[in-house]
Design a protein around this motif. Structure first.
Motif, PDB file in Angstrom:
ATOM      1  N   VAL A   1      36.960  30.138  38.203  1.00 37.71           N
ATOM      2  CA  VAL A   1      37.579  30.210  39.631  1.00 37.71           C
ATOM      3  C   VAL A   1      36.340  29.722  40.690  1.00 37.71           C
ATOM      4  CG1 VAL A   1      39.243  32.067  39.341  1.00 37.71           C
ATOM      5  CG2 VAL A   1      36.967  32.416  40.230  1.00 37.71           C
ATOM      6  N   SER A   2      36.671  29.339  41.799  1.00 34.32           N
ATOM      7  CA  SER A   2      35.661  28.939  42.759  1.00 34.32           C
ATOM      8  C   SER A   2      34.824  29.968  43.533  1.00 34.32           C
ATOM      9  CB  SER A   2      36.416  28.116  44.057  1.00 34.32           C
ATOM     10  OG  SER A   2      37.148  29.153  44.825  1.00 34.32           O
ATOM     11  N   SER A   3      33.754  29.635  43.839  1.00 32.77           N
ATOM     12  CA  SER A   3      32.725  30.897  44.343  1.00 32.77           C
ATOM     13  C   SER A   3      33.459  31.695  45.580  1.00 32.77           C
ATOM     14  CB  SER A   3      31.630  30.433  44.870  1.00 32.77           C
ATOM     15  OG  SER A   3      30.777  29.675  43.948  1.00 32.77           O
TER      16      SER A   3
ATOM     17  N   ALA B   1      44.642  28.116  40.948  1.00 32.51           N
ATOM     18  CA  ALA B   1      43.548  28.718  40.264  1.00 32.51           C
ATOM     19  C   ALA B   1      43.821  29.368  39.149  1.00 32.51           C
ATOM     20  CB  ALA B   1      42.906  29.912  41.431  1.00 32.51           C
ATOM     21  N   SER B   2      42.867  29.602  38.115  1.00 30.27           N
ATOM     22  CA  SER B   2      43.102  29.865  36.757  1.00 30.27           C
ATOM     23  C   SER B   2      43.581  31.480  36.866  1.00 30.27           C
ATOM     24  CB  SER B   2      41.595  29.751  36.095  1.00 30.27           C
ATOM     25  OG  SER B   2      41.852  30.703  34.868  1.00 30.27           O
ATOM     26  N   PRO B   3      44.695  31.620  36.036  1.00 34.87           N
ATOM     27  CA  PRO B   3      45.077  33.015  35.995  1.00 34.87           C
ATOM     28  C   PRO B   3      44.227  33.963  35.149  1.00 34.87           C
ATOM     29  CG  PRO B   3      47.012  31.559  35.548  1.00 34.87           C
ATOM     30  CD  PRO B   3      45.918  30.774  35.458  1.00 34.87           C
TER      31      PRO B   3
ATOM     32  N   GLY C   1      40.981  33.522  35.467  1.00 33.22           N
ATOM     33  CA  GLY C   1      39.844  33.726  36.054  1.00 33.22           C
ATOM     34  C   GLY C   1      39.958  34.681  37.152  1.00 33.22           C
ATOM     35  N   ILE C   2      41.325  34.690  37.764  1.00 33.21           N
ATOM     36  CA  ILE C   2      41.632  35.748  38.550  1.00 33.21           C
ATOM     37  C   ILE C   2      41.714  37.287  37.866  1.00 33.21           C
ATOM     38  CG2 ILE C   2      43.662  36.393  40.112  1.00 33.21           C
ATOM     39  CD1 ILE C   2      44.564  33.673  40.407  1.00 33.21           C
ATOM     40  N   ALA C   3      42.097  37.216  36.853  1.00 32.21           N
ATOM     41  CA  ALA C   3      42.499  38.513  35.970  1.00 32.21           C
ATOM     42  C   ALA C   3      40.936  39.090  35.868  1.00 32.21           C
ATOM     43  CB  ALA C   3      43.063  38.410  35.002  1.00 32.21           C
ATOM     44  N   LEU C   4      40.125  38.259  35.288  1.00 32.28           N
ATOM     45  CA  LEU C   4      38.700  38.760  35.280  1.00 32.28           C
ATOM     46  C   LEU C   4      38.065  39.245  36.551  1.00 32.28           C
ATOM     47  CD1 LEU C   4      37.680  36.005  32.758  1.00 32.28           C
ATOM     48  CD2 LEU C   4      37.807  38.415  32.156  1.00 32.28           C
ATOM     49  N   MET C   5      38.102  38.543  37.528  1.00 32.56           N
ATOM     50  CA  MET C   5      37.458  38.825  38.764  1.00 32.56           C
ATOM     51  C   MET C   5      38.303  40.378  39.130  1.00 32.56           C
ATOM     52  SD  MET C   5      35.343  36.704  39.562  1.00 32.56           S
ATOM     53  CE  MET C   5      35.061  37.355  41.037  1.00 32.56           C
ATOM     54  N   PHE C   6      39.603  40.574  38.931  1.00 33.41           N
ATOM     55  CA  PHE C   6      40.024  41.712  39.294  1.00 33.41           C
ATOM     56  C   PHE C   6      39.511  42.923  38.420  1.00 33.41           C
ATOM     57  CE2 PHE C   6      43.173  39.622  42.076  1.00 33.41           C
ATOM     58  CZ  PHE C   6      43.015  40.652  43.055  1.00 33.41           C
ATOM     59  N   LEU C   7      39.282  42.503  37.180  1.00 34.39           N
ATOM     60  CA  LEU C   7      38.649  43.306  35.986  1.00 34.39           C
ATOM     61  C   LEU C   7      37.300  43.815  36.733  1.00 34.39           C
ATOM     62  CD1 LEU C   7      38.226  44.738  33.579  1.00 34.39           C
ATOM     63  CD2 LEU C   7      37.250  42.650  32.550  1.00 34.39           C
ATOM     64  N   ALA C   8      36.560  42.974  37.374  1.00 33.06           N
ATOM     65  CA  ALA C   8      35.338  43.377  38.077  1.00 33.06           C
ATOM     66  C   ALA C   8      35.711  44.317  39.233  1.00 33.06           C
ATOM     67  CB  ALA C   8      34.468  42.123  38.474  1.00 33.06           C
ATOM     68  N   VAL C   9      36.636  44.149  39.943  1.00 33.53           N
ATOM     69  CA  VAL C   9      37.121  45.216  41.084  1.00 33.53           C
ATOM     70  C   VAL C   9      37.439  46.538  40.469  1.00 33.53           C
ATOM     71  CG1 VAL C   9      38.854  45.698  42.796  1.00 33.53           C
ATOM     72  CG2 VAL C   9      38.073  43.312  42.472  1.00 33.53           C
ATOM     73  N   ALA C  10      38.093  46.600  39.442  1.00 30.14           N
ATOM     74  CA  ALA C  10      38.427  47.662  38.536  1.00 30.14           C
ATOM     75  C   ALA C  10      37.154  48.433  38.273  1.00 30.14           C
ATOM     76  CB  ALA C  10      39.473  47.532  37.292  1.00 30.14           C
ATOM     77  N   ALA C  11      36.260  47.573  37.332  1.00 30.68           N
ATOM     78  CA  ALA C  11      34.994  48.491  37.127  1.00 30.68           C
ATOM     79  C   ALA C  11      34.057  48.816  38.426  1.00 30.68           C
ATOM     80  CB  ALA C  11      34.242  47.205  36.542  1.00 30.68           C
ATOM     81  N   ALA C  12      34.329  48.206  39.272  1.00 31.73           N
ATOM     82  CA  ALA C  12      33.426  48.846  40.681  1.00 31.73           C
ATOM     83  C   ALA C  12      34.200  50.000  41.089  1.00 31.73           C
ATOM     84  CB  ALA C  12      33.523  47.648  41.769  1.00 31.73           C
TER      85      ALA C  12
ATOM     86  N   ILE D   1      48.706  39.381  50.362  1.00 31.36           N
ATOM     87  CA  ILE D   1      49.206  38.349  50.621  1.00 31.36           C
ATOM     88  C   ILE D   1      48.043  37.202  50.955  1.00 31.36           C
ATOM     89  CG2 ILE D   1      50.226  37.392  53.064  1.00 31.36           C
ATOM     90  CD1 ILE D   1      51.540  40.141  53.114  1.00 31.36           C
ATOM     91  N   GLY D   2      46.736  37.700  51.517  1.00 26.87           N
ATOM     92  CA  GLY D   2      45.816  36.877  51.646  1.00 26.87           C
ATOM     93  C   GLY D   2      45.495  35.998  50.378  1.00 26.87           C
ATOM     94  N   VAL D   3      45.017  36.716  49.596  1.00 24.01           N
ATOM     95  CA  VAL D   3      44.694  36.347  48.314  1.00 24.01           C
ATOM     96  C   VAL D   3      45.759  35.115  47.653  1.00 24.01           C
ATOM     97  CG1 VAL D   3      44.289  36.741  45.708  1.00 24.01           C
ATOM     98  CG2 VAL D   3      43.014  38.080  47.383  1.00 24.01           C
ATOM     99  N   GLY D   4      46.870  35.893  47.787  1.00 22.57           N
ATOM    100  CA  GLY D   4      48.092  34.777  47.578  1.00 22.57           C
ATOM    101  C   GLY D   4      48.263  33.380  48.310  1.00 22.57           C
ATOM    102  N   VAL D   5      47.826  33.598  49.646  1.00 23.91           N
ATOM    103  CA  VAL D   5      47.639  32.258  50.110  1.00 23.91           C
ATOM    104  C   VAL D   5      46.597  31.504  49.592  1.00 23.91           C
ATOM    105  CG1 VAL D   5      47.070  31.217  52.467  1.00 23.91           C
ATOM    106  CG2 VAL D   5      48.521  33.343  52.458  1.00 23.91           C
TER     107      VAL D   5
END
Length: 299
Positions: A93-95, A149-151, A153-164, A134-138
């Motif tokens: 995904v993008s930065s 965006a790559s599904p 990639g999005i899932a991996l970024m939310f894995l980072a959120v869960a880890a945090a 909603i904002g992320v959806g936009v």
């Protein structure tokens, strides 16, 4: 505003700038190195720097035997699981999108606090999450509601959120016993032990054959020194004087800074739709931390 207040706010803003720019530096390092290699080198440089600073200032404390397992769990969540999700996710995904997703961490942390520490979840937190989703959806959907965006990639970024979120739960029990410098130093060191087997198994050959440019090495050192070391020290200084809630508000600026840096440095597009999405996410983040007061209407 007195001189000390100015220093405190400047420290937090600098920490946000360093963390925002880290999403750009990562993309530069990825031109040569793979994600696990990038994280491992980043942690090695950061740990070396932090232990030198900590030992010279006599600020590295010994970890009590009963807390060692919790410290290992802390390092499992962050840096290991967090950087695994973030680093692999930023390959896909993008930065800007990565920074937007990571900026939702303050929204989901209260759920972990509720489950493990019985802290209440307010209605404004729920409302803030709705806004941010909603904002992320936009950002990730186009007008035809197709993913842009790559599904994965999005899932991996939310894995980072869960880890945090997991990290914050474990951290609460250790923060009252040890200094931030002690915890950050040891968690990075343990993180190296977690990442080393993955590096030796999957990326050693690529690392040995890679030919990094000076630009890549500079970006890697910037990641280690500014994002993994100095930013944590500056943010901890801000928390000490402003508290956690006031300091966390500044995290909301990370997607904005990242979008601007990525536009100028990486030539990432900054479309009107993306700007609207970022605005909605940030609105949700501020809404979740705002103090809402409703006065009764006098009859």
């Amino acid at each position: 505003m007195n001189k000390q207040s100015l220093v405190v706010y400047a420290s937090i803003v600098m920490a946000m700038l360093f963390w925002s720019f880290s999403y750009v530096w990562v993309k530069i390092v990825y031109l040569v190195y793979n994600p696990i290699t990038t994280v491992l080198l980043r942690l090695i440089i950061s740990s070396f720097l932090l232990f030198i600073i900590g030992k010279s200032l006599n600020r590295i404390q010994s970890i009590k035997k009963e807390d060692r397992l919790h410290l290992i769990l802390l390092a499992f969540f962050e840096p290991f699981l967090y950087f695994l999700g973030e680093s692999l996710g930023l390959k896909l995904v993008s930065s800007t999108l990565g920074a937007v997703i990571i900026s939702t961490i303050p929204l989901f942390s209260p759920f972990g606090a509720y489950l493990f520490h019985k802290e209440k979840i307010s209605s404004k937190i729920v409302l803030g999450i709705i806004f941010s989703v909603i904002g992320v959806g936009v950002i990730i959907f186009n007008k035809e509601f197709n993913l842009v965006a790559s599904p994965l990639g999005i899932a991996l970024m939310f894995l980072a959120v869960a880890a945090a979120v997991g990290y914050s739960i474990v951290l609460k029990g250790l923060a009252s016993k040890y200094s931030p410098l002690t915890l950050i130093s040891y968690q990075n060191l343990i993180g190296i032990a977690f990442f080393l087997p993955l590096f030796l198994s999957f990326e050693l050959n690529h690392f040995l054959s890679a030919q990094p440019t000076l630009k890549v090495w500079i970006a890697l050192i910037e990641l280690a020194v500014f994002a993994s070391s100095l930013a944590f020290i500056l943010f901890t200084y801000g928390i000490k004087h402003l508290g956690i809630n006031k300091s966390n508000v500044f995290i909301n600026a990370i997607p904005v800074f990242t979008a601007i840096f990525a536009f100028f440095v990486l030539n990432e597009t900054l479309s009107f739709q993306k700007m609207i999405g970022i605005s909605i996410v940030i609105s949700g983040l501020f809404l979740s931390q705002a103090k809402l007061k409703f006065s009764k209407v006098k009859k």
